[in-house]
Design an enzyme around this catalytic site. Structure first.
Site, mmCIF file in Angstrom:
data_model
loop_
_atom_site.group_PDB
_atom_site.id
_atom_site.type_symbol
_atom_site.label_atom_id
_atom_site.label_comp_id
_atom_site.label_asym_id
_atom_site.label_seq_id
_atom_site.Cartn_x
_atom_site.Cartn_y
_atom_site.Cartn_z
ATOM 1 N N GLY A 1 59.937 38.205 20.321
ATOM 2 C CA GLY A 1 58.507 38.438 20.495
ATOM 3 C C GLY A 1 58.178 39.922 20.507
ATOM 4 O O GLY A 1 57.290 40.383 19.791
ATOM 5 N N ASN B 1 61.458 49.110 24.336
ATOM 6 C CA ASN B 1 62.033 50.454 24.166
ATOM 7 C C ASN B 1 61.187 51.507 24.891
ATOM 8 O O ASN B 1 59.969 51.490 24.824
ATOM 9 C CB ASN B 1 62.084 50.804 22.682
ATOM 10 C CG ASN B 1 62.549 49.649 21.837
ATOM 11 O OD1 ASN B 1 63.654 49.176 21.999
ATOM 12 N ND2 ASN B 1 61.676 49.153 20.961
ATOM 13 N N HIS C 1 54.108 42.178 29.722
ATOM 14 C CA HIS C 1 55.539 42.007 29.985
ATOM 15 C C HIS C 1 56.332 43.241 29.538
ATOM 16 O O HIS C 1 57.100 43.809 30.316
ATOM 17 C CB HIS C 1 56.030 40.757 29.260
ATOM 18 C CG HIS C 1 57.493 40.493 29.402
ATOM 19 N ND1 HIS C 1 58.012 39.618 30.327
ATOM 20 C CD2 HIS C 1 58.558 40.997 28.730
ATOM 21 C CE1 HIS C 1 59.326 39.601 30.223
ATOM 22 N NE2 HIS C 1 59.696 40.431 29.249
ATOM 23 N N GLU C 2 56.145 43.646 28.302
ATOM 24 C CA GLU C 2 56.926 44.786 27.795
ATOM 25 C C GLU C 2 56.540 46.061 28.530
ATOM 26 O O GLU C 2 57.394 46.887 28.856
ATOM 27 C CB GLU C 2 56.744 44.953 26.281
ATOM 28 C CG GLU C 2 57.041 43.705 25.444
ATOM 29 C CD GLU C 2 58.365 43.019 25.742
ATOM 30 O OE1 GLU C 2 59.290 43.677 26.248
ATOM 31 O OE2 GLU C 2 58.470 41.802 25.484
ATOM 32 N N HIS D 1 58.242 46.238 31.905
ATOM 33 C CA HIS D 1 59.659 46.611 31.851
ATOM 34 C C HIS D 1 59.857 48.110 32.079
ATOM 35 O O HIS D 1 60.966 48.542 32.403
ATOM 36 C CB HIS D 1 60.247 46.256 30.484
ATOM 37 C CG HIS D 1 60.832 44.874 30.381
ATOM 38 N ND1 HIS D 1 61.667 44.332 31.340
ATOM 39 C CD2 HIS D 1 60.735 43.937 29.400
ATOM 40 C CE1 HIS D 1 62.035 43.113 30.948
ATOM 41 N NE2 HIS D 1 61.482 42.849 29.782
HETATM 42 N N1 BES Z 1 63.823 42.469 26.161
HETATM 43 C C1 BES Z 1 63.166 41.386 25.538
HETATM 44 C C2 BES Z 1 63.339 41.371 24.055
HETATM 45 C C3 BES Z 1 64.686 40.889 23.583
HETATM 46 C C4 BES Z 1 65.005 39.573 23.677
HETATM 47 C C5 BES Z 1 65.599 41.724 23.034
HETATM 48 C C6 BES Z 1 66.239 39.138 23.225
HETATM 49 C C7 BES Z 1 66.824 41.284 22.605
HETATM 50 C C8 BES Z 1 67.138 39.979 22.693
HETATM 51 C C9 BES Z 1 61.675 41.405 25.811
HETATM 52 O O1 BES Z 1 61.306 42.040 26.974
HETATM 53 C C10 BES Z 1 61.255 39.985 25.981
HETATM 54 O O2 BES Z 1 61.646 39.386 26.930
HETATM 55 N N2 BES Z 1 60.485 39.455 25.043
HETATM 56 C C11 BES Z 1 60.111 38.068 25.021
HETATM 57 C C12 BES Z 1 58.669 37.872 25.340
HETATM 58 C C13 BES Z 1 58.399 37.893 26.806
HETATM 59 C C14 BES Z 1 56.934 37.840 27.099
HETATM 60 C C15 BES Z 1 59.071 36.785 27.549
HETATM 61 C C16 BES Z 1 60.393 37.592 23.621
HETATM 62 O O3 BES Z 1 60.670 38.434 22.760
HETATM 63 O O4 BES Z 1 60.360 36.397 23.404
HETATM 64 ZN ZN ZN Z 2 61.542 41.000 28.744
#
Ligand code: BES
Ligand code: ZN
Length: 882
Positions: free
Chosen positions: A269, A273, A305-306, A309
């Site tokens: 999603g 970074n 969410h991002e 972080h």
């Molecule tokens: N850190 C993750 C992105 C990620 C996920 C990187 C898997 C590498 C492998 C990011 O913060 C995240 O959790 N994104 C979610 C959306 C969130 C609102 C739950 C996603 O990408 O689905």
């Molecule tokens: Zn996340």
């Protein structure tokens, strides 16, 4: 042919601190479509707590080493060994030193979308979890924190925009060439998974934010040319997130700029970074005509969410990948809280619990079950799961329930203060709450270690002779892979005793004490609670607000549930009462379908729905949830074994028809009454009216009552927004087959130039519950708008078929399973992460009836027998079959 070597798993118990640390990383990256050059200067030193005299071992993945120096000197060939996946300095001097490593890569050939790749020509990176090693040799583990300076150079025409982490400190021309450069410096030490760069021809919208202490932050959202008009909502959500995190958690932003880049090709999603979030464009771009209310809500939640972080993940990161829930579970909790404050808290809770049950409960009940903090993994990419995320968030929420809002905030404050700049563990996190509140959390910590969903069985009995009420609570935790025996959990169970007049009775235990906040603490296999001064028979309201992620069985009668649906002051449990009645009915109805029996109508359920619909005091969004019949997946999960998806489908349809028939007038009335006045607005109240209205429409159309089809046609034609248009289209496609092709054709022509909308068009077709769908999906894989290289397209068509069309994916002849496994095998070498995620659609195969179970197993075994599989797919297929 021999099976691929199966490397031994990584174990939490084997954790050792790194032997070498990296303090500074100076990168010089010269972008080129097929021959990008990466020069990395690493300022390293032996770790005082590492093993003395150790070699320097750096990770790589498909890398080509071009040159290597130590303190400026070329190394003799026997001083190091190198392969595409590692670089080892055999006997480095045991003192601070500088390594310079040059690698060369081809971003255009990177189809895995990990490391440096191109999306519509834009250079971008994805490094979490282990993608940085695809850019340069490096100790690719989250407990190595360094300060990064990145010089990015590119042809100006190809990449006028050059972005990196942190603040931009320099930019200019490269004299005598048509190239230019930018230098970015990030002062905050970070693990390499948070590294990012972007280079491309992008448009930008900008804004500014003044932090609580008065620092000014420049905000930028970068999108493909011509799409800036679609980024406004994301920017608004970003500013609201920044303010909210200051107000609720005391977290302030810490750089001069915050940039977001939206790209069309992205495995996940979005990614947090440092100072440079990279997003799947689906979670940035929105206009009323192209995005639904749900899309807007997702954008708001994911932007938040991002951004969140930045503190929970970046300033404090994870010691190792076993601690993933430390950042993800906590940040999901934070984004859920944010959305609850921006929208309706009860409705948000209902939606989140629905998702938790749909994805996490089913995961926890199947072969892929694992603890919130796993203790071993073979492929970390496969642990970004509903359990780590959603159950991880529930565990944080339980902590707040147990400690109270103030205790929770004190614990969070201590966490930020104590661990800022560190790579932390779950133990560190829990110790902050224990220390801040003087609470022993040792028992609670089992939530991180034991997998499976606890089952609570509650029996309530009123004793009129004693004026008392007794609750007997029993907990069990089923065996899960690798965990045959379980200990009882510590469960915060929020309850109320609702008097016949609908009031909450005071909760006074026999010893005169009252459970704080109405929360009972269950910490052993069996408990009895006796409440005194209970003069009338109350109805217990159990697990209010879904205070614990457990399955609940009780001796409440249908009449009791109907009563709670009307009178419980906890809105979540009013909703849940209706769901409980619906589930009981649907399980019985499914059996009746299978055995050809007739079943009396669901009068109690319909009456409860009618009462909600008639109550003007209720939030329309809430009523929309009450009228939403559990999905086929929900029903299958509750049945739990020997599931016949066709019977589930028939039972659910029959129920929806019964509702649409019995309530034709009130449903049609609500459809009229809740028409939104004025132009489209994505706010929660307007969206709630549309949810209710469109839910009513679906029921009418399914039942063939209340002019449902005619209304859907009218809505489709008149819609000024995607929420209504898409709902109308789905209604026509599912319930008016004779209108289907024309409606789909019209929709395609309207939106043919908009890939994110065409994804919806693919998704709808993939979910048609009829045998011709598999052929339709196969044919659509050849459609010019489809591409196996774009994850959004693949998920829209093939993912929707596998997870959103239970009768056709689970076809009795196994053709649905075979189609999916063929696709997975086809995709695996190009994009193993995406392939492995698709294969996750088999996570509940064991609950199917025997015929389908045999077919599913055969399809999985064919995958398992294939040679040359990626570690990602090998891991999923092995665990699914174990
Ligand atoms: N850190 C993750 C992105 C990620 C996920 C990187 C898997 C590498 C492998 C990011 O913060 C995240 O959790 N994104 C979610 C959306 C969130 C609102 C739950 C996603 O990408 O689905
Ligand atoms: Zn996340």
């Amino acid at each position: 042919m021999m099976r691929d070597a199966d490397p031994s798993p990584v174990r939490l118990a084997d954790y050792r601190p790194p032997d070498w640390l990296v303090d500074t990383v100076d990168l010089d990256i010269s972008l080129h479509p097929t021959a990008t050059v990466i020069r990395a200067r690493l300022g390293m030193r032996p770790n005082p707590v590492g093993r003395e005299g150790s070699p320097i071992v750096l990770d790589g993945d498909e890398l080509v080493l071009k040159s290597l120096t130590l303190d400026g000197e070329r190394l003799a060939g026997n001083a190091y060994s190198v392969t595409p996946s590692s670089l080892t300095l055999l006997a480095p001097p045991q003192r601070p030193l500088v390594l310079e490593i040059e690698t060369r890569l081809d971003p255009s050939a990177n189809t895995k979308l990990m490391g440096l790749y191109r999306s519509s020509g834009t250079y971008c990176t994805q490094c979490e979890a282990e993608g940085f090693r695809r850019i340069t040799y490096f100790p690719d583990r989250p407990d190595v924190l360094a300060v990064y300076t990145t010089r990015i150079e590119a042809e100006r025409a190809e990449a006028p925009v050059l972005l990196g982490n942190g603040n931009k400190v320099e930019e200019g021309e490269v004299p005598g060439t048509d190239r230019h450069f930018a230098v970015w410096h990030d002062p905050w030490p970070k693990p390499c998974y948070l590294f990012a760069l972007v280079g491309g021809r992008l448009d930008r919208i900008s804004d500014r934010f003044v932090t609580a202490t008065g620092r000014e932050v420049e905000l930028g959202i970068y999108v493909e040319p011509g799409k800036t008009a679609r980024a406004g909502y994301a920017m608004d959500a970003l500013k609201r997130s920044m303010r909210w995190d200051e107000e609720v958690f005391g977290c302030e932003y810490d750089l001069d700029v915050f940039n977001i880049v939206a790209v069309a090709d992205f495995n996940m999603g979005a990614m947090e970074n440092k100072g440079l979030n990279v997003f799947n464009d689906k979670y940035v771009l929105a206009t009323p005509e192209t995005a639904t209310d749900n899309d807007y809500a997702s954008i708001e939640g994911i932007i938040a969410h991002e951004y969140f972080h930045n503190w929970t993940g970046n300033r404090i990161t994870c010691r190792d990948w076993f601690q993933l829930c430390l950042k993800e579970g906590l940040t999901v909790f934070r984004d859920q809280e944010f959305s609850s404050d921006q929208r309706s808290r009860p409705v948000k809770r209902i939606i989140d619990v629905r998702l938790l049950k749909a994805y996490q409960f089913s995961e926890d009940a199947g072969p892929l079950a694992h603890p919130v903090r796993p203790s071993t993994y073979r492929e970390i990419n496969n642990f970004y799961t509903a359990t780590v995320y959603e159950k991880g968030a529930e565990v944080v929420r339980m902590l707040k329930t147990l400690l109270g809002p103030e205790g929770f905030r004190n614990g969070m404050d201590l966490y930020f203060e104590r661990h800022d700049g560190q790579a932390a563990t779950i133990e560190d996190f829990l110790a902050c709450f224990a220390d801040a509140t003087g609470t022993d959390l040792a028992h609670f910590a089992l939530w991180y270690a034991q997998s499976g969903t606890p089952q609570l069985t509650v029996t309530g009995e009123w004793n009129p002779a004693e004026n008392s009420y007794r609750l007997d609570v029993e907990q069990t935790l089923p065996p899960t892979p690798g965990q045959p025996d379980k200990q009882p959990m510590l469960i915060p169970l929020a309850i109320g005793l609702v008097s016949p007049s609908g009031e909450d009775l005071p909760l006074t235990l026999a010893d005169g004490t009252s459970p704080a906040g109405g929360v009972l603490t269950i910490d052993s296999a069996r408990h009895s609670f006796v409440f005194r001064d209970v003069p009338e028979r109350p109805v217990p309201s159990l697990n209010r607000g879904f205070s614990a992620p457990v399955r609940l069985a009780s001796n409440l009668s249908t009449e009791d549930l109907v009563f709670l649906a009307r009178h419980d002051r906890d809105p979540f449990n009013r909703f849940e009462a209706v769901q409980t009645i619906a589930f009981a009915y649907l399980i019985e109805a499914t059996q009746a379908v299978s055995s050809g029996r007739n079943l009396p109508g669901p009068e109690a359920l319909i009456a409860a729905m009618a009462a909600s619909l008639a109550d003007p005091a209720l939030d329309p969004a809430f009523v929309g949830q009450v009228l939403t019949v559990p999905s086929e997946g929900d029903i299958a999960r509750e049945i739990g074994r020997d599931v016949d998806p066709d019977a589930v489908y028939a039972a659910r349809r029959n129920l929806r028809r019964a509702i649409g028939t019995a309530l034709a007038d009130p449903l049609a009335g609500a459809f009229e009454r809740f028409a939104a006045p004025g132009p489209y607005s994505p706010d929660a109240a307007s969206a709630g009216r549309r949810t209710l209205r469109n839910t009513c429409l679906g029921l009418l159309a399914e039942a063939g009552t209340g002019d449902g089809i005619a209304r859907a046609l009218g809505l489709y034609r008149a819609a000024d927004n995607m929420t209504d248009r898409l709902q109308a289209l789905m209604t026509l496609v599912h319930y008016a087959p004779e209108q289907r092709d024309e409606a789909l054709g019209d929709f395609y022509e309207r939106f043919r130039d908009d890939p994110l909308v065409i994804d919806k068009w693919f998704g709808i077709q993939a979910q048609i519950a009829e045998p011709a769908t598999l052929d339709r999906v196969r044919e659509l894989t050849g459609h010019p708008a489809f591409s196996m290289r774009n994850p959004n397209r693949v998920r829209a068509l093939i993912g929707s078929f596998a997870t959103g069309n239970p009768t056709q994916f689970n076809r009795a002849d196994g053709a649905g399973f075979n189609f999916l496994t063929d696709t997975v095998l086809d995709l695996d070498s190009a994009n193993p992460q995406l392939a492995a995620r698709l294969l996750g659609a088999f996570k509940s195969w064991r609950v199917l009836e025997a015929g389908r179970r045999i077919q599913a197993e055969a399809a999985l075994r064919r995958v398992a027998r294939t040679s040359g599989l990626s570690p990602d797919v090998t891991d999923i297929v092995t665990r699914s079959l174990a």
